[in-house]
Design a protein around this motif. Sequence first.
Motif, PDB file in Angstrom:
ATOM      1  N   THR A  21      53.126  13.683  59.330  1.00  0.00           N
ATOM      2  CA  THR A  21      51.983  13.617  60.241  1.00  0.00           C
ATOM      3  C   THR A  21      52.004  14.789  61.214  1.00  0.00           C
ATOM      4  O   THR A  21      50.960  15.382  61.522  1.00  0.00           O
ATOM      5  N   SER A  22      53.202  15.160  61.701  1.00  0.00           N
ATOM      6  CA  SER A  22      53.327  16.292  62.609  1.00  0.00           C
ATOM      7  C   SER A  22      52.938  17.591  61.937  1.00  0.00           C
ATOM      8  O   SER A  22      52.314  18.474  62.545  1.00  0.00           O
ATOM      9  N   GLN A  23      53.282  17.735  60.651  1.00  0.00           N
ATOM     10  CA  GLN A  23      53.005  18.970  59.925  1.00  0.00           C
ATOM     11  C   GLN A  23      51.571  19.038  59.397  1.00  0.00           C
ATOM     12  O   GLN A  23      50.945  20.097  59.416  1.00  0.00           O
ATOM     13  N   LEU A  24      51.057  17.933  58.936  1.00  0.00           N
ATOM     14  CA  LEU A  24      49.750  17.933  58.261  1.00  0.00           C
ATOM     15  C   LEU A  24      48.612  17.406  59.123  1.00  0.00           C
ATOM     16  O   LEU A  24      47.447  17.720  58.862  1.00  0.00           O
ATOM     17  N   GLY A  25      48.931  16.583  60.110  1.00  0.00           N
ATOM     18  CA  GLY A  25      47.891  16.039  60.971  1.00  0.00           C
ATOM     19  C   GLY A  25      47.355  14.706  60.462  1.00  0.00           C
ATOM     20  O   GLY A  25      47.532  14.339  59.299  1.00  0.00           O
ATOM     21  N   LYS A  26      46.667  14.010  61.338  1.00  0.00           N
ATOM     22  CA  LYS A  26      46.177  12.677  61.004  1.00  0.00           C
ATOM     23  C   LYS A  26      44.900  12.684  60.172  1.00  0.00           C
ATOM     24  O   LYS A  26      44.399  11.623  59.786  1.00  0.00           O
ATOM     25  N   THR A  27      44.366  13.866  59.892  1.00  0.00           N
ATOM     26  CA  THR A  27      43.154  13.927  59.069  1.00  0.00           C
ATOM     27  C   THR A  27      43.465  14.300  57.615  1.00  0.00           C
ATOM     28  O   THR A  27      42.555  14.396  56.800  1.00  0.00           O
ATOM     29  N   ASN A  28      44.738  14.508  57.310  1.00  0.00           N
ATOM     30  CA  ASN A  28      45.144  14.918  55.960  1.00  0.00           C
ATOM     31  C   ASN A  28      45.575  13.688  55.153  1.00  0.00           C
ATOM     32  O   ASN A  28      46.394  12.891  55.615  1.00  0.00           O
ATOM     33  N   GLN A  29      45.045  13.565  53.927  1.00  0.00           N
ATOM     34  CA  GLN A  29      45.364  12.385  53.123  1.00  0.00           C
ATOM     35  C   GLN A  29      46.841  12.318  52.718  1.00  0.00           C
ATOM     36  O   GLN A  29      47.408  11.227  52.559  1.00  0.00           O
ATOM     37  N   TRP A  30      47.486  13.487  52.571  1.00  0.00           N
ATOM     38  CA  TRP A  30      48.885  13.477  52.138  1.00  0.00           C
ATOM     39  C   TRP A  30      49.824  13.019  53.245  1.00  0.00           C
ATOM     40  O   TRP A  30      50.969  12.645  52.993  1.00  0.00           O
ATOM     41  N   ALA A  31      49.312  13.004  54.475  1.00  0.00           N
ATOM     42  CA  ALA A  31      50.127  12.504  55.581  1.00  0.00           C
ATOM     43  C   ALA A  31      50.350  11.002  55.475  1.00  0.00           C
ATOM     44  O   ALA A  31      51.305  10.475  56.044  1.00  0.00           O
ATOM     45  N   TRP A  32      49.478  10.307  54.740  1.00  0.00           N
ATOM     46  CA  TRP A  32      49.718   8.874  54.526  1.00  0.00           C
ATOM     47  C   TRP A  32      50.122   8.556  53.091  1.00  0.00           C
ATOM     48  O   TRP A  32      50.778   7.540  52.840  1.00  0.00           O
TER      49      TRP A  32
END
Length: 516
Positions: A172-183
Amino acid sequence: MSFVKKYIGDKKAEVVLFSSTAIALYGYDQGMMSLINTNYDYLDTMGIAEEDPLVGVIVSVYYLGCAVGAVLASYLGDARGRKPSIFACLSVTALGNLLMFIAGLGFSRGALVLMFAGRIIMGLGVGGIDAVIPVYSSELNEEGGRGKALAQEFQSNIFGLNMAFAINLAVTSQLGKTNQWAWRIPIIAMQIYPVLLLSFIYRLPESPRWWIFHGHDEDAHVSLVEIYGKDAASSKLDELKQAASEESAQSIGYTDMILPSGQQFHETMVTVMGQVNQALTGYGAVSVYGPQIFELLGFDVSTAEYLTQGNYISYFFLMTFAWLLIDRVGRRFLMVTGAFGIAVCFVILTVLGGLAMNSKELGIPNMAVSVPGSIALYVATGLFGIGWLSQVWLIPTEIFPSTSRAQGSAISVVIWGLANFAVTLLTPIGFNNLNYWIFLVFAVTNLFAGWWTWAYSPETGGRSFEDNQQFFTDSKEHNTWLVTRVKDGEYRHLPRGKGGDGVEGERQPLLAVDGA
């Protein structure tokens, strides 16, 4: 190298390692969903808002799957063997996890349905694992301090929680909360558990007790040789055969356990209320919605997430006190003092949460209430780990006879699933409507949990199975379930005159020769 030899050459050590890793699955799911619930792409893909009750429903249906999976796996474990049941549960867990990962991947229609299906199916697998693994582990590792052994295994549950949240936080820190791969990455990373366990299970023996009770004496002997060596295998086989002979006439079904007229209804209610009270401590909710709690105390989103990780790390290390104390001061003492201590912490959090939400009007600096609030939450989390995490799973294995221990374990998981379904479903609704007053609700429920345990839950540590069964016999004679009124309150504490920490009773095997 000595560590590797210990866990690869020693079957008992392999069983402990396998069981601990399997138990970590449940902790991983809690840590996994904590930050997924606040990922904007996840919410958009599922077509729901952050404060939509469906957020809690997606989390909670997993526990319904756990409840059903516990019953199915218990039946399969008795009918086909512990190992086939565990193998099936791990496979189902992997399938459910995969469905969650692909939900909405390249498509949007039906994403929510597929996520629900994945959560339920994964729950079936994890619930089954939680029902069968404690029984299997106990049957292959009869000796030693029972409380310490299980508390150490449950420390790995917190390791799974930490691992999942750390992966979540990193991506989440690297990709952000708008990136699908973060979840999606934290979800698919969970596959490491079932894949490793499935590749390792072939090394473990089937439960010799299961072989004996199904008339396979030679196979039981082979398992016993693997576990205890050739010299001790024959005597162990004779003990198991004697136990099987004595217990064969003691057929106990679910009706004997869940109906008030049943011969083991009292034991079942102690088991049921243990799980209900654990859920009432609120820590199923704290584990899943940790970041939201720190936000409620006045921290920004990023700080709240790092503080949550810190809370989980503290939780892991404080759990060490659980296995150091559980066989020395007893299960009951830790549960009662833990519940009352958590209640005090939640009262403090209620006051500080109210001050944090009104800090501007009152002219109070945020940090003046946020920091002590965080300390209170850290302390409460540690008290839960020490007092409640493993005890409610341990007690059923100490009070049910071996002819009904699998059913008792299944009932325990079913109630755990239903209770946590309710708590995790209602908690986000509570956050949205009650704000900091939800802490006061948990303070009251902890007081109830502490009182009920003090009044009705006997101390099972330091006693053999026969000793624990005597409590239920005595309670019938005294016509009361109140621990203080049964045999002059003898079961309020560890038995006296057994070395102080009840080691003698702790070393009595529970799943081999209880019927004597």
